[in-house]
Design a protein around this motif. Structure first.
Motif, mmCIF file in Angstrom:
data_model
loop_
_atom_site.group_PDB
_atom_site.id
_atom_site.type_symbol
_atom_site.label_atom_id
_atom_site.label_comp_id
_atom_site.label_asym_id
_atom_site.label_seq_id
_atom_site.Cartn_x
_atom_site.Cartn_y
_atom_site.Cartn_z
ATOM 1 N N GLY A 1 14.683 36.672 98.786
ATOM 2 C CA GLY A 1 16.136 35.910 98.613
ATOM 3 C C GLY A 1 15.726 34.522 98.419
ATOM 4 N N PHE B 1 23.597 31.617 99.709
ATOM 5 C CA PHE B 1 22.771 32.751 98.950
ATOM 6 C C PHE B 1 22.631 31.939 97.375
ATOM 7 C CE2 PHE B 1 20.981 36.832 97.545
ATOM 8 C CZ PHE B 1 21.647 36.886 96.332
ATOM 9 N N ALA C 1 24.082 34.889 92.942
ATOM 10 C CA ALA C 1 25.507 34.266 93.450
ATOM 11 C C ALA C 1 26.225 33.953 92.170
ATOM 12 C CB ALA C 1 25.363 33.005 94.090
ATOM 13 N N GLN D 1 22.974 38.873 100.629
ATOM 14 C CA GLN D 1 23.447 37.522 100.408
ATOM 15 C C GLN D 1 23.712 37.002 101.793
ATOM 16 O OE1 GLN D 1 25.306 40.036 100.101
ATOM 17 N NE2 GLN D 1 27.178 39.522 101.496
#
Length: 124
Positions: A34, A46, A60, A106
């Motif tokens: 991520g 995120f 996002a 996230q």
């Protein structure tokens, strides 16, 4: 697992920049990688996530259509290409590795390996 972020810098609004995350050590074949970003006084936000093996990419809403995450198996690297950048994209960008449920990728608390962060500044 060690992660090292690189590629940050200064760019004008509307410009492009690519940040990269080099991954080494341990086993991360089942991991999700991520990208998060953080500005002073705010929580880590995120940005995007990708499964290291197999399909699965998520963005996002704030970056959808402007940013693209990709992986390079030959270099053990995950890249985040940032286009049409805005001043509000200014932040320290971090990459992280973990095994969060895909629907919760996230959530920064579900990642257990973090890189050191790289500063991205977008001037207006």
């Amino acid at each position: 697992v060690q992660l090292q972020a690189s590629g940050g810098g200064l760019v004008q609004a509307g410009g492009s920049l690519r940040v990269s995350c080099t991954i080494s050590g341990g086993s991360f074949s089942s991991s999700t990688i991520g990208w998060f970003r953080q500005t002073p006084g705010k929580e880590r936000e995120f940005v995007a996530a990708i499964r290291w093996r197999g399909g699965g990419i998520r963005y996002a809403d704030a970056v959808k259509g402007r940013f693209a995450i990709s992986r390079d198996y030959s270099k053990n690297m995950v890249n985040l290409q940032m286009n049409s950048m805005k001043p509000e994209d200014t932040a320290v960008y971090y990459c992280a590795a973990g095994s969060p449920p895909w629907g919760s990728n996230q959530d920064a608390t579900l990642y257990y390996h973090w890189g050191q962060g790289t500063q991205v500044t977008v001037s207006s």
